[in-house]
Design a protein around this motif. Structure first.
Motif, short mmCIF file in Angstrom:
data_model
loop_
_atom_site.label_atom_id
_atom_site.label_comp_id
_atom_site.label_asym_id
_atom_site.label_seq_id
_atom_site.Cartn_x
_atom_site.Cartn_y
_atom_site.Cartn_z
N ALA A 62 2.83 2.24 6.41
CA ALA A 62 2.39 1.64 5.15
C ALA A 62 1.94 0.22 5.43
O ALA A 62 2.21 -0.34 6.49
CB ALA A 62 3.52 1.65 4.12
N ASP A 63 1.24 -0.38 4.47
CA ASP A 63 0.80 -1.77 4.60
C ASP A 63 1.82 -2.69 3.94
O ASP A 63 2.34 -2.39 2.86
CB ASP A 63 -0.55 -1.97 3.93
N GLY A 72 0.83 -1.20 0.00
CA GLY A 72 0.00 0.00 0.00
C GLY A 72 0.86 1.24 0.00
O GLY A 72 2.06 1.19 0.26
N PRO A 73 0.26 2.37 -0.28
CA PRO A 73 1.02 3.61 -0.30
C PRO A 73 1.47 4.01 1.11
O PRO A 73 0.81 3.69 2.10
CB PRO A 73 0.04 4.63 -0.87
N SER A 74 2.58 4.70 1.19
CA SER A 74 3.09 5.21 2.46
C SER A 74 2.57 6.62 2.68
O SER A 74 2.55 7.43 1.76
CB SER A 74 4.62 5.21 2.44
#
Length: 58
Positions: free
Chosen positions: A30-31, A23-25
Motif C-alpha cells: 500500500a502507499d 492508498g488502497p491495499s
C-alpha cells in the motif's frame, strides 16, 4: 536512531516514524505518507541543547 533511518533500517523506521496509509491495499502493499514524529524531533532538539550546554561549560 538517526543512523538507522539514514541507512534504511526498516524496523527503525517503523519504530520512529509516523505512518498514514494513503492508498488502497492490494493485500501485499500500500502507499503511505511517512513523517518524523514530534517526539523524535523533541529528542534530537533536547540532545542538541544538552551538547550546546556542555560546550559552553568548556
Amino acid at each position: 536512531m538517526a543512523s538507522g533511518i539514514v541507512h534504511g533500517n526498516s524496523s527503525m523506521m517503523v519504530a520512529l516514524l509516523e505512518r498514514e496509509q494513503v492508498g488502497p491495499s492490494n493485500g501485499r502493499s500500500a502507499d503511505y505518507n511517512v513523517t518524523s514524529s514530534v517526539q523524535m524531533i523533541a529528542w534530537f532538539y533536547h540532545a542538541a541543547l544538552d551538547m550546546s550546554e556542555a560546550l559552553l561549560v568548556l
